[in-house]
Design an enzyme around this catalytic site. Structure first.
Site, PDB file in Angstrom:
ATOM      1  N   ASP A 176     -52.800  21.124  -6.713  1.00 37.28           N
ATOM      2  CA  ASP A 176     -53.086  20.893  -5.295  1.00 37.28           C
ATOM      3  C   ASP A 176     -52.057  19.916  -4.725  1.00 37.28           C
ATOM      4  OD1 ASP A 176     -55.489  21.063  -3.117  1.00 37.28           O
ATOM      5  OD2 ASP A 176     -54.568  19.066  -3.108  1.00 37.28           O
TER       6      ASP A 176
ATOM      7  N   TYR B 113     -47.533  15.091   1.149  1.00 33.06           N
ATOM      8  CA  TYR B 113     -47.315  14.322  -0.086  1.00 33.06           C
ATOM      9  C   TYR B 113     -45.828  14.193  -0.439  1.00 33.06           C
ATOM     10  CZ  TYR B 113     -52.273  15.609  -0.745  1.00 33.06           C
ATOM     11  OH  TYR B 113     -53.618  15.842  -0.577  1.00 33.06           O
TER      12      TYR B 113
ATOM     13  N   LYS C 241     -50.753  22.384   2.021  1.00 31.05           N
ATOM     14  CA  LYS C 241     -51.485  22.139   3.277  1.00 31.05           C
ATOM     15  C   LYS C 241     -50.516  21.855   4.420  1.00 31.05           C
ATOM     16  CE  LYS C 241     -54.725  19.656   0.306  1.00 31.05           C
ATOM     17  NZ  LYS C 241     -53.917  18.852  -0.619  1.00 31.05           N
TER      18      LYS C 241
ATOM     19  N   HIS D 109     -54.638  20.769   7.008  1.00 28.61           N
ATOM     20  CA  HIS D 109     -54.947  19.529   6.278  1.00 28.61           C
ATOM     21  C   HIS D 109     -56.032  18.694   6.967  1.00 28.61           C
ATOM     22  CE1 HIS D 109     -52.794  16.586   3.313  1.00 28.61           C
ATOM     23  NE2 HIS D 109     -54.089  16.380   3.325  1.00 28.61           N
TER      24      HIS D 109
HETATM   25  N1  LIG Z   1     -57.324  17.031   1.825  1.00 25.56           N
HETATM   26  C1  LIG Z   1     -57.198  15.721   1.892  1.00 25.56           C
HETATM   27  O1  LIG Z   1     -57.203  15.114   2.961  1.00 25.56           O
HETATM   28  C2  LIG Z   1     -57.041  14.968   0.611  1.00 25.56           C
HETATM   29  C3  LIG Z   1     -57.149  13.558   0.623  1.00 25.56           C
HETATM   30  C4  LIG Z   1     -57.009  12.883  -0.598  1.00 25.56           C
HETATM   31  C5  LIG Z   1     -56.794  13.600  -1.769  1.00 25.56           C
HETATM   32  N2  LIG Z   1     -56.667  14.966  -1.737  1.00 25.56           N
HETATM   33  C6  LIG Z   1     -56.416  15.758  -2.962  1.00 25.56           C
HETATM   34  O2  LIG Z   1     -57.381  15.423  -3.943  1.00 25.56           O
HETATM   35  C7  LIG Z   1     -56.721  14.951  -5.114  1.00 25.56           C
HETATM   36  C8  LIG Z   1     -57.567  13.930  -5.830  1.00 25.56           C
HETATM   37  O3  LIG Z   1     -57.905  12.854  -4.977  1.00 25.56           O
HETATM   38  P1  LIG Z   1     -57.271  11.382  -5.118  1.00 25.56           P
HETATM   39  O4  LIG Z   1     -55.977  11.486  -5.813  1.00 25.56           O
HETATM   40  O5  LIG Z   1     -57.262  10.745  -3.787  1.00 25.56           O
HETATM   41  O6  LIG Z   1     -58.350  10.590  -5.960  1.00 25.56           O
HETATM   42  P2  LIG Z   1     -59.023  10.758  -7.425  1.00 25.56           P
HETATM   43  O7  LIG Z   1     -58.524  11.964  -8.100  1.00 25.56           O
HETATM   44  O8  LIG Z   1     -60.489  10.574  -7.223  1.00 25.56           O
HETATM   45  O9  LIG Z   1     -58.524   9.443  -8.171  1.00 25.56           O
HETATM   46  C9  LIG Z   1     -57.188   9.268  -8.568  1.00 25.56           C
HETATM   47  C10 LIG Z   1     -57.029   7.834  -9.113  1.00 25.56           C
HETATM   48  O10 LIG Z   1     -57.850   7.676 -10.273  1.00 25.56           O
HETATM   49  C11 LIG Z   1     -57.034   7.329 -11.409  1.00 25.56           C
HETATM   50  N3  LIG Z   1     -57.549   8.124 -12.536  1.00 25.56           N
HETATM   51  C12 LIG Z   1     -57.334   9.429 -12.811  1.00 25.56           C
HETATM   52  N4  LIG Z   1     -57.992   9.827 -13.907  1.00 25.56           N
HETATM   53  C13 LIG Z   1     -58.665   8.737 -14.370  1.00 25.56           C
HETATM   54  C14 LIG Z   1     -59.514   8.518 -15.474  1.00 25.56           C
HETATM   55  N5  LIG Z   1     -59.808   9.489 -16.327  1.00 25.56           N
HETATM   56  N6  LIG Z   1     -60.038   7.263 -15.645  1.00 25.56           N
HETATM   57  C15 LIG Z   1     -59.753   6.259 -14.776  1.00 25.56           C
HETATM   58  N7  LIG Z   1     -58.934   6.418 -13.691  1.00 25.56           N
HETATM   59  C16 LIG Z   1     -58.402   7.650 -13.496  1.00 25.56           C
HETATM   60  C17 LIG Z   1     -55.606   7.689 -11.030  1.00 25.56           C
HETATM   61  O11 LIG Z   1     -54.681   6.787 -11.600  1.00 25.56           O
HETATM   62  P3  LIG Z   1     -53.466   7.242 -12.608  1.00 25.56           P
HETATM   63  O12 LIG Z   1     -52.605   8.225 -11.904  1.00 25.56           O
HETATM   64  O13 LIG Z   1     -52.783   5.949 -12.880  1.00 25.56           O
HETATM   65  O14 LIG Z   1     -54.141   7.826 -13.802  1.00 25.56           O
HETATM   66  C18 LIG Z   1     -55.626   7.504  -9.510  1.00 25.56           C
HETATM   67  O15 LIG Z   1     -55.408   6.160  -9.161  1.00 25.56           O
HETATM   68  C19 LIG Z   1     -55.392  14.406  -4.578  1.00 25.56           C
HETATM   69  O16 LIG Z   1     -54.425  14.195  -5.583  1.00 25.56           O
HETATM   70  C20 LIG Z   1     -55.053  15.478  -3.571  1.00 25.56           C
HETATM   71  O17 LIG Z   1     -54.537  16.623  -4.231  1.00 25.56           O
HETATM   72  C21 LIG Z   1     -56.813  15.640  -0.561  1.00 25.56           C
END
Ligand SMILES: NC(=O)c1ccc[n+]([C@@H]2O[C@H](COP(=O)([O-])OP(=O)(O)OC[C@H]3O[C@@H](n4cnc5c(N)ncnc54)[C@H](OP(=O)(O)O)[C@@H]3O)[C@@H](O)[C@H]2O)c1
Length: 281
Positions: free
Chosen positions: A48, A53, A78, A111
């Protein structure tokens, strides 16, 4: 179900999407090809990304260099927020394909609705996405951060029901109204920030206790809860051990009372970590 144990969810247009993938928000552009290549090697088959990004090129490089058949990898991108005029949306989509170096994406999303800034311009943008799907450049089309009012407007004025709505959703903010609307109308829910960005959720006593009893990590318990609640998830990590950890969800299950205990963590609106869709874009 695919070979790596990840279930496939059928979308309302008949296409299948792996329920678990990798999100690359905040993965450095220069590091993205390495991270995605490693994920594909581990068995991830769903990536994704987004124009916003700035790392589509790294995603495409890894997908093209993986040696895997293109139809075994599900790629989402997106539309950037600045491109909500119909001509801009088409040009912007072409830029996405060029950056990825691919001839199609599996899913293309609006998005953010940007209704506060641009009124109902998202309706015309959606018509452009319908064209992109008919032409084959986007196999499936969907939206992100849409509230019920935005989805209702699309239903009134356009033909195609979005295949997905990608929204913030995790145990502290379960986004129940938007998710229920999607469930009733065949719109799959993709949960962004599924582990609430790795913050205090992973120290929440109820989660820690369930994790200890399954000999799993708190992140795995939260991700497994999503899977059992039917959400599509793509936790972001740039670290090898966490990429592995976040994929290892399909050899255990939560009990009904454990799922219910996690449901109880919902804080409603105060649990939101990102911007409200009416305030961002
Ligand atoms: N549509 C939208 O508006 C929107 C907004 C936000 C996000 N997204 C999408 O959703 C995806 C996921 O959301 P997100 O990246 O915001 O948040 P998330 O996946 O909930 O959390 C990511 C964070 O958690 C850490 N992490 C990952 N695996 C872990 C584990 N097993 N234990 C402890 N910490 C862990 C990562 O650090 P490290 O990298 O250091 O492991 C990073 O800091 C994004 O990458 C993006 O593709 C979409």
């Amino acid at each position: 179900m695919s070979a790596n144990g990840v279930p496939t969810i059928e979308l309302n247009d008949g296409n299948g999407i792996p329920q678990l993938g990798l999100g690359v928000f905040k993965v450095d552009a220069g590091d993205t090809a390495r991270v995605v290549a490693e994920a594909l090697e581990l068995g991830y088959r769903h990536i994704d990304t987004a124009q916003m990004y700035g790392n589509e090129a790294g995603v495409g490089e890894a997908v093209r260099g993986s040696g895997l058949p293109r139809d075994e990898i599900f790629v989402t991108s997106k539309l950037n927020n600045g491109n909500h005029r119909p001509d801009d949306a088409r040009r912007s989509f072409e830029e996405t394909l060029a950056a990825l170096g691919l001839d199609h994406v599996d899913l293309f999303l609006i998005h953010w609705p940007r209704a506060t800034q641009a009124g109902d311009a998202y309706v015309d943008v959606w018509r452009t996405l319908e064209e992109l799907q008919a032409e084959g450049g986007a196999r499936s089309i969907g939206v992100s951060n849409f509230l019920v009012a935005h989805l209702e407007k699309l239903a009134e004025e356009t033909e195609t029901v979005p295949a997905v709505n990608q929204i913030e959703l995790h145990p502290f903010f379960q986004n129940a109204e938007v998710k229920a609307y999607g469930e009733a109308r065949g719109i799959a829910t993709e949960a962004w920030a599924p582990i609430a960005r790795g913050g205090s959720l992973l120290e929440e006593p109820a989660i820690v206790k369930i994790a200890a009893s399954h000999e799993r990590t708190p992140a795995q318990i939260v991700l497994r809860w999503h899977v059992e609640r039917g959400n599509i998830v793509f936790p972001k990590s740039a670290r090898s051990e966490r990429l592995r950890e976040n994929l290892s969800l399909f050899d255990f299950a939560l009990e009904a009372d454990e799922l219910a205990r996690i449901d109880e963590l919902d804080e409603g609106e105060p649990g939101r970590t990102g911007p409200h869709p009416d305030a961002f874009g």
